[in-house]
Design a protein around this motif. Sequence first.
Motif, PDB file in Angstrom:
ATOM      1  N   ILE A 112     -44.748   6.591 -90.360  1.00  0.00           N
ATOM      2  CA  ILE A 112     -45.024   6.035 -89.026  1.00  0.00           C
ATOM      3  C   ILE A 112     -44.140   4.824 -88.795  1.00  0.00           C
ATOM      4  CG2 ILE A 112     -46.743   4.994 -87.513  1.00  0.00           C
ATOM      5  CD1 ILE A 112     -48.905   6.530 -88.968  1.00  0.00           C
ATOM      6  N   GLY A 113     -43.332   4.884 -87.752  1.00  0.00           N
ATOM      7  CA  GLY A 113     -42.508   3.746 -87.361  1.00  0.00           C
ATOM      8  C   GLY A 113     -43.227   2.918 -86.312  1.00  0.00           C
ATOM      9  N   VAL A 114     -42.929   1.630 -86.256  1.00  0.00           N
ATOM     10  CA  VAL A 114     -43.546   0.716 -85.297  1.00  0.00           C
ATOM     11  C   VAL A 114     -42.452  -0.012 -84.525  1.00  0.00           C
ATOM     12  CG1 VAL A 114     -45.080  -1.253 -84.974  1.00  0.00           C
ATOM     13  CG2 VAL A 114     -45.528   0.386 -86.824  1.00  0.00           C
ATOM     14  N   ARG A 115     -42.553   0.030 -83.228  1.00  0.00           N
ATOM     15  CA  ARG A 115     -41.644  -0.734 -82.361  1.00  0.00           C
ATOM     16  C   ARG A 115     -42.457  -1.824 -81.676  1.00  0.00           C
ATOM     17  NH1 ARG A 115     -38.772   2.825 -78.127  1.00  0.00           N
ATOM     18  NH2 ARG A 115     -37.797   3.561 -80.048  1.00  0.00           N
TER      19      ARG A 115
ATOM     20  N   ALA B  34     -51.207   8.620 -85.067  1.00  0.00           N
ATOM     21  CA  ALA B  34     -50.536   7.416 -85.555  1.00  0.00           C
ATOM     22  C   ALA B  34     -51.154   6.167 -84.933  1.00  0.00           C
ATOM     23  CB  ALA B  34     -49.041   7.488 -85.247  1.00  0.00           C
ATOM     24  N   LEU B  35     -51.441   6.230 -83.648  1.00  0.00           N
ATOM     25  CA  LEU B  35     -52.049   5.084 -82.971  1.00  0.00           C
ATOM     26  C   LEU B  35     -53.443   4.816 -83.515  1.00  0.00           C
ATOM     27  CD1 LEU B  35     -52.141   2.899 -80.816  1.00  0.00           C
ATOM     28  CD2 LEU B  35     -52.838   4.647 -79.157  1.00  0.00           C
ATOM     29  N   GLU B  36     -54.217   5.859 -83.723  1.00  0.00           N
ATOM     30  CA  GLU B  36     -55.566   5.675 -84.266  1.00  0.00           C
ATOM     31  C   GLU B  36     -55.512   5.056 -85.662  1.00  0.00           C
ATOM     32  OE1 GLU B  36     -57.297   9.535 -84.046  1.00  0.00           O
ATOM     33  OE2 GLU B  36     -57.937   9.308 -81.957  1.00  0.00           O
TER      34      GLU B  36
ATOM     35  N   ARG C 226     -43.870   7.469 -84.225  1.00  0.00           N
ATOM     36  CA  ARG C 226     -43.599   6.090 -83.829  1.00  0.00           C
ATOM     37  C   ARG C 226     -44.645   5.613 -82.833  1.00  0.00           C
ATOM     38  NH1 ARG C 226     -39.170   3.077 -84.565  1.00  0.00           N
ATOM     39  NH2 ARG C 226     -38.065   4.921 -85.315  1.00  0.00           N
ATOM     40  N   ILE C 227     -45.073   4.359 -82.981  1.00  0.00           N
ATOM     41  CA  ILE C 227     -45.975   3.747 -82.011  1.00  0.00           C
ATOM     42  C   ILE C 227     -45.303   2.513 -81.446  1.00  0.00           C
ATOM     43  CG2 ILE C 227     -48.138   4.613 -82.958  1.00  0.00           C
ATOM     44  CD1 ILE C 227     -48.441   2.106 -84.536  1.00  0.00           C
ATOM     45  N   ARG C 228     -45.629   2.217 -80.191  1.00  0.00           N
ATOM     46  CA  ARG C 228     -45.006   1.105 -79.471  1.00  0.00           C
ATOM     47  C   ARG C 228     -46.083   0.062 -79.190  1.00  0.00           C
ATOM     48  NH1 ARG C 228     -43.141   4.901 -74.741  1.00  0.00           N
ATOM     49  NH2 ARG C 228     -45.352   5.326 -75.040  1.00  0.00           N
ATOM     50  N   VAL C 229     -45.872  -1.118 -79.724  1.00  0.00           N
ATOM     51  CA  VAL C 229     -46.886  -2.169 -79.701  1.00  0.00           C
ATOM     52  C   VAL C 229     -46.403  -3.360 -78.885  1.00  0.00           C
ATOM     53  CG1 VAL C 229     -48.311  -3.708 -81.102  1.00  0.00           C
ATOM     54  CG2 VAL C 229     -47.632  -1.461 -82.006  1.00  0.00           C
TER      55      VAL C 229
END
Length: 304
Positions: A124-127, A288-290, A96-99
Amino acid sequence: MLNPRVKLRHLQAFLELAKRRSFVRAAESLSISQPALSKAIRELEDHLGTPLFERSPQGVSLNQAGLTLLRHAGPALRALDEGITAIGDAQGGERRIRVGALSTVESRFLPQAIERLHARHDDIGVRVVDGPSAYLLSRLRAGELDLVVGRMTEAREIRDLTFEHLYYEPLVVVVRAGHALSSSRTPPLQRLGEFPWVLPPPQTTLRQQVDSFCVRQALALPGRVLETLSLAVSRRYVLDSDALWVAPREAVIEDVAAGRLAVLEVGLERQGGSVGLCINASLRPSLALEAFCEMLREVAAAYR
């Protein structure tokens, strides 16, 4: 070696107070009483032998010692969280990445990048967290977000973070179709004050551009203003009223193309501001962020 008297609860209280700048709001966020929060901060300051905050009737702000601790405590807790997350990943948990998302990218750019990410990486989850740049950048600095996307180069809080330019996005002034000013794409500037305005809130980077425009054109804002970063509220209000909306171009481009909104050529901005991604270079980016940053770059290439 960590000072044995400094506990995790001390650092959590410190980071929340640094972010909220209010004992009341920080205590509510942590679900503890205000006296308990005050005690934790007092104990931390006693252990370190120095005050960390400056108190005033308007709230609290970090002093130099507090800023120094923030620079290290945020990444440290973030690293701990990453370690716990990595264990979950190793056991089959979702990445998971936090945006942090500014209003300049909420309508089209960010959803397109997320859609492209999920098309290639189904694990990959996105918050997404929205809000003004100062709030989001403070959370990025504290390690509570992985990156912030939007127009933020004018923000004071960006100074020790790493910004990557993606494309330029201007602010525009729009009205509903059939508005009294829509018959002329370049209406007299003095008429703008006859109608309500929808504006970004004070102290935001977008509002700084509006205020600068008004100063250059000797315009006084009307008393009837709606100040919000909510695109949904702004759009509905403008479609149902005679208000002028100062908005990022991407937020209104579909309504303009469909004939629901009309752009007024008043010279607010020409090139526009730099939209990009901002990361905390003191933290090691996850795979995941990259991957998501690469999706942002790909979508931005089309915008350029």
